[in-house]
Scaffold this motif. Structure first.
Motif, PDB file in Angstrom:
ATOM      1  N   LEU A  39       0.839  -1.194   0.000  1.00 45.45           N
ATOM      2  CA  LEU A  39       0.000   0.000   0.000  1.00 45.45           C
ATOM      3  C   LEU A  39       0.876   1.247   0.000  1.00 45.45           C
ATOM      4  CD1 LEU A  39      -3.099   0.650   0.157  1.00 45.45           C
ATOM      5  CD2 LEU A  39      -2.676   1.174   2.569  1.00 45.45           C
ATOM      6  N   GLU A  40       0.594   2.157  -0.921  1.00 40.40           N
ATOM      7  CA  GLU A  40       1.351   3.401  -1.055  1.00 40.40           C
ATOM      8  C   GLU A  40       0.390   4.571  -1.170  1.00 40.40           C
ATOM      9  OE1 GLU A  40       4.943   2.760  -3.937  1.00 40.40           O
ATOM     10  OE2 GLU A  40       3.122   1.907  -4.833  1.00 40.40           O
ATOM     11  N   ALA A  82       0.454  -0.137  -7.889  1.00 44.98           N
ATOM     12  CA  ALA A  82       0.528  -0.184  -9.355  1.00 44.98           C
ATOM     13  C   ALA A  82      -0.110   1.052  -9.994  1.00 44.98           C
ATOM     14  CB  ALA A  82      -0.109  -1.465  -9.886  1.00 44.98           C
ATOM     15  N   GLY A  83      -0.032   2.196  -9.322  1.00 44.82           N
ATOM     16  CA  GLY A  83      -0.520   3.446  -9.901  1.00 44.82           C
ATOM     17  C   GLY A  83      -2.016   3.674  -9.821  1.00 44.82           C
ATOM     18  N   HIS A  84      -2.773   2.747  -9.218  1.00 48.73           N
ATOM     19  CA  HIS A  84      -4.234   2.898  -9.149  1.00 48.73           C
ATOM     20  C   HIS A  84      -4.690   3.084  -7.701  1.00 48.73           C
ATOM     21  CE1 HIS A  84      -8.475   2.425 -10.036  1.00 48.73           C
ATOM     22  NE2 HIS A  84      -8.551   1.510  -9.090  1.00 48.73           N
ATOM     23  N   PRO A  85      -5.149   4.294  -7.343  1.00 46.28           N
ATOM     24  CA  PRO A  85      -5.678   4.480  -5.993  1.00 46.28           C
ATOM     25  C   PRO A  85      -7.067   3.864  -5.872  1.00 46.28           C
ATOM     26  CG  PRO A  85      -5.738   6.555  -7.195  1.00 46.28           C
ATOM     27  CD  PRO A  85      -5.104   5.543  -8.099  1.00 46.28           C
ATOM     28  N   PHE A  86      -7.218   2.969  -4.909  1.00 47.50           N
ATOM     29  CA  PHE A  86      -8.499   2.295  -4.725  1.00 47.50           C
ATOM     30  C   PHE A  86      -9.056   2.488  -3.319  1.00 47.50           C
ATOM     31  CE2 PHE A  86      -5.165  -0.731  -3.771  1.00 47.50           C
ATOM     32  CZ  PHE A  86      -5.541  -1.202  -2.523  1.00 47.50           C
ATOM     33  N   PHE A  87      -8.285   3.067  -2.425  1.00 45.89           N
ATOM     34  CA  PHE A  87      -8.675   3.272  -1.034  1.00 45.89           C
ATOM     35  C   PHE A  87      -8.422   4.730  -0.699  1.00 45.89           C
ATOM     36  CE2 PHE A  87      -6.927   3.041   3.452  1.00 45.89           C
ATOM     37  CZ  PHE A  87      -8.165   3.047   4.072  1.00 45.89           C
ATOM     38  N   TRP A  88      -9.469   5.447  -0.265  1.00 46.70           N
ATOM     39  CA  TRP A  88      -9.380   6.884  -0.032  1.00 46.70           C
ATOM     40  C   TRP A  88      -9.786   7.235   1.396  1.00 46.70           C
ATOM     41  CZ3 TRP A  88      -7.745  10.347  -3.737  1.00 46.70           C
ATOM     42  CH2 TRP A  88      -7.585   9.832  -5.023  1.00 46.70           C
ATOM     43  N   LEU A  89      -9.076   8.198   1.950  1.00 42.74           N
ATOM     44  CA  LEU A  89      -9.442   8.778   3.241  1.00 42.74           C
ATOM     45  C   LEU A  89      -9.686  10.264   3.028  1.00 42.74           C
ATOM     46  CD1 LEU A  89      -6.710   7.237   5.579  1.00 42.74           C
ATOM     47  CD2 LEU A  89      -9.041   6.410   5.195  1.00 42.74           C
ATOM     48  N   HIS A  90     -10.656  10.811   3.759  1.00 42.32           N
ATOM     49  CA  HIS A  90     -10.842  12.257   3.716  1.00 42.32           C
ATOM     50  C   HIS A  90     -11.099  12.783   5.109  1.00 42.32           C
ATOM     51  CE1 HIS A  90     -15.292  12.247   4.106  1.00 42.32           C
ATOM     52  NE2 HIS A  90     -15.223  11.125   3.424  1.00 42.32           N
ATOM     53  N   GLU A  91     -10.751  14.042   5.306  1.00 43.85           N
ATOM     54  CA  GLU A  91     -10.908  14.666   6.602  1.00 43.85           C
ATOM     55  C   GLU A  91     -12.379  14.780   6.951  1.00 43.85           C
ATOM     56  OE1 GLU A  91      -7.590  17.665   7.666  1.00 43.85           O
ATOM     57  OE2 GLU A  91      -8.061  17.986   5.532  1.00 43.85           O
ATOM     58  N   GLY A  92     -12.721  14.364   8.156  1.00 46.60           N
ATOM     59  CA  GLY A  92     -14.094  14.439   8.633  1.00 46.60           C
ATOM     60  C   GLY A  92     -14.140  15.062  10.013  1.00 46.60           C
ATOM     61  N   ALA A  93     -15.328  15.302  10.485  1.00 49.20           N
ATOM     62  CA  ALA A  93     -15.514  15.904  11.800  1.00 49.20           C
ATOM     63  C   ALA A  93     -15.583  14.818  12.874  1.00 49.20           C
ATOM     64  CB  ALA A  93     -16.803  16.722  11.813  1.00 49.20           C
ATOM     65  N   ARG A  94     -15.113  15.144  14.048  1.00 50.14           N
ATOM     66  CA  ARG A  94     -15.168  14.205  15.169  1.00 50.14           C
ATOM     67  C   ARG A  94     -16.596  14.127  15.720  1.00 50.14           C
ATOM     68  NH1 ARG A  94     -10.092  12.932  17.364  1.00 50.14           N
ATOM     69  NH2 ARG A  94      -8.429  14.227  16.549  1.00 50.14           N
ATOM     70  N   GLY A  95     -17.016  12.895  16.065  1.00 49.65           N
ATOM     71  CA  GLY A  95     -18.282  12.701  16.740  1.00 49.65           C
ATOM     72  C   GLY A  95     -19.519  12.892  15.875  1.00 49.65           C
ATOM     73  N   VAL A  96     -19.367  12.941  14.573  1.00 48.22           N
ATOM     74  CA  VAL A  96     -20.497  13.143  13.674  1.00 48.22           C
ATOM     75  C   VAL A  96     -20.544  11.971  12.698  1.00 48.22           C
ATOM     76  CG1 VAL A  96     -21.465  14.641  11.882  1.00 48.22           C
ATOM     77  CG2 VAL A  96     -20.233  15.651  13.817  1.00 48.22           C
ATOM     78  N   GLN A  97     -21.721  11.346  12.564  1.00 50.06           N
ATOM     79  CA  GLN A  97     -21.840  10.272  11.578  1.00 50.06           C
ATOM     80  C   GLN A  97     -21.721  10.890  10.189  1.00 50.06           C
ATOM     81  OE1 GLN A  97     -25.292   7.813  11.838  1.00 50.06           O
ATOM     82  NE2 GLN A  97     -24.787   6.697   9.989  1.00 50.06           N
ATOM     83  N   ALA A 123      -8.247  17.570   3.114  1.00 49.11           N
ATOM     84  CA  ALA A 123      -7.446  16.685   2.273  1.00 49.11           C
ATOM     85  C   ALA A 123      -8.209  15.408   1.922  1.00 49.11           C
ATOM     86  CB  ALA A 123      -6.145  16.317   2.973  1.00 49.11           C
ATOM     87  N   LEU A 124      -7.968  14.932   0.704  1.00 51.62           N
ATOM     88  CA  LEU A 124      -8.472  13.655   0.206  1.00 51.62           C
ATOM     89  C   LEU A 124      -7.229  12.894  -0.224  1.00 51.62           C
ATOM     90  CD1 LEU A 124     -10.903  11.927  -0.792  1.00 51.62           C
ATOM     91  CD2 LEU A 124     -10.766  13.214  -2.923  1.00 51.62           C
ATOM     92  N   VAL A 125      -6.969  11.739   0.401  1.00 54.83           N
ATOM     93  CA  VAL A 125      -5.733  10.997   0.172  1.00 54.83           C
ATOM     94  C   VAL A 125      -6.063   9.623  -0.395  1.00 54.83           C
ATOM     95  CG1 VAL A 125      -3.607  10.114   1.209  1.00 54.83           C
ATOM     96  CG2 VAL A 125      -4.632  12.222   2.086  1.00 54.83           C
ATOM     97  N   GLY A 126      -5.456   9.313  -1.561  1.00 50.72           N
ATOM     98  CA  GLY A 126      -5.685   8.042  -2.232  1.00 50.72           C
ATOM     99  C   GLY A 126      -4.510   7.098  -2.071  1.00 50.72           C
ATOM    100  N   PHE A 127      -4.802   5.862  -1.694  1.00 48.25           N
ATOM    101  CA  PHE A 127      -3.801   4.819  -1.509  1.00 48.25           C
ATOM    102  C   PHE A 127      -4.058   3.707  -2.512  1.00 48.25           C
ATOM    103  CE2 PHE A 127      -4.704   6.778   2.526  1.00 48.25           C
ATOM    104  CZ  PHE A 127      -3.465   6.953   3.127  1.00 48.25           C
ATOM    105  N   GLY A 128      -3.020   2.985  -2.846  1.00 55.09           N
ATOM    106  CA  GLY A 128      -3.187   1.843  -3.726  1.00 55.09           C
ATOM    107  C   GLY A 128      -1.845   1.241  -4.055  1.00 55.09           C
TER     108      GLY A 128
END
Length: 125
Positions: free
Chosen positions: A28-29, A47-62, A40-45
């Motif tokens: 995973l890179e 072979a050059g293909h991001p398939f897993f993404w994280l983004h900044e969210g608020a604490r305690g909020v669904q 920020a929106l950060v893509g991991f994967g």
């Protein structure tokens, strides 16, 4: 069939560090980082293909989850959009090219009944 997925995290720097460290043995890179109005929106994967993404969210909020289905063509993406409109499904973003992801990224984004952001995407490289 699943192209990629993503979810919010309360501390993006800590989460990026965790995933890069813990999952380095499986290759995973961090492949892409996009600054959005909500953070920020950060893509991991591999072979050059991001398939897993994280983004900044608020604490305690669904918050919404995100996943994308691979589409075999732009016409298929358009078909998803047409069916959504005909069924009264909320369209978050009509089909278009999203050059901030890459020049051949063509997608439609919908809201599912649980409030999640779901997508159909076709990649032209």
């Amino acid at each position: 069939m699943i192209d990629h997925f993503g979810f919010p995290v309360s501390d993006i720097a800590r989460s990026v560090e965790f995933y890069l460290d813990a999952f380095a043995p499986v290759g995973l890179e961090e492949l892409q980082r996009v600054q959005t109005p909500s953070g920020a929106l950060v893509g991991f994967g591999s072979a050059g293909h991001p398939f897993f993404w994280l983004h900044e969210g608020a604490r305690g909020v669904q918050q919404e989850l995100h996943f994308a289905f691979s589409a075999p063509s732009r016409e298929a993406v358009d078909g998803v959009h047409e069916r959504a409109v005909a069924s009264g499904i909320e369209v978050l973003h009509a089909p278009r090219v999203w050059p901030e992801y890459h020049p051949g990224y063509y997608a439609v984004f919908l809201r599912d009944p649980n409030g999640h952001n779901v997508e159909a995407v076709h990649h032209t490289f």
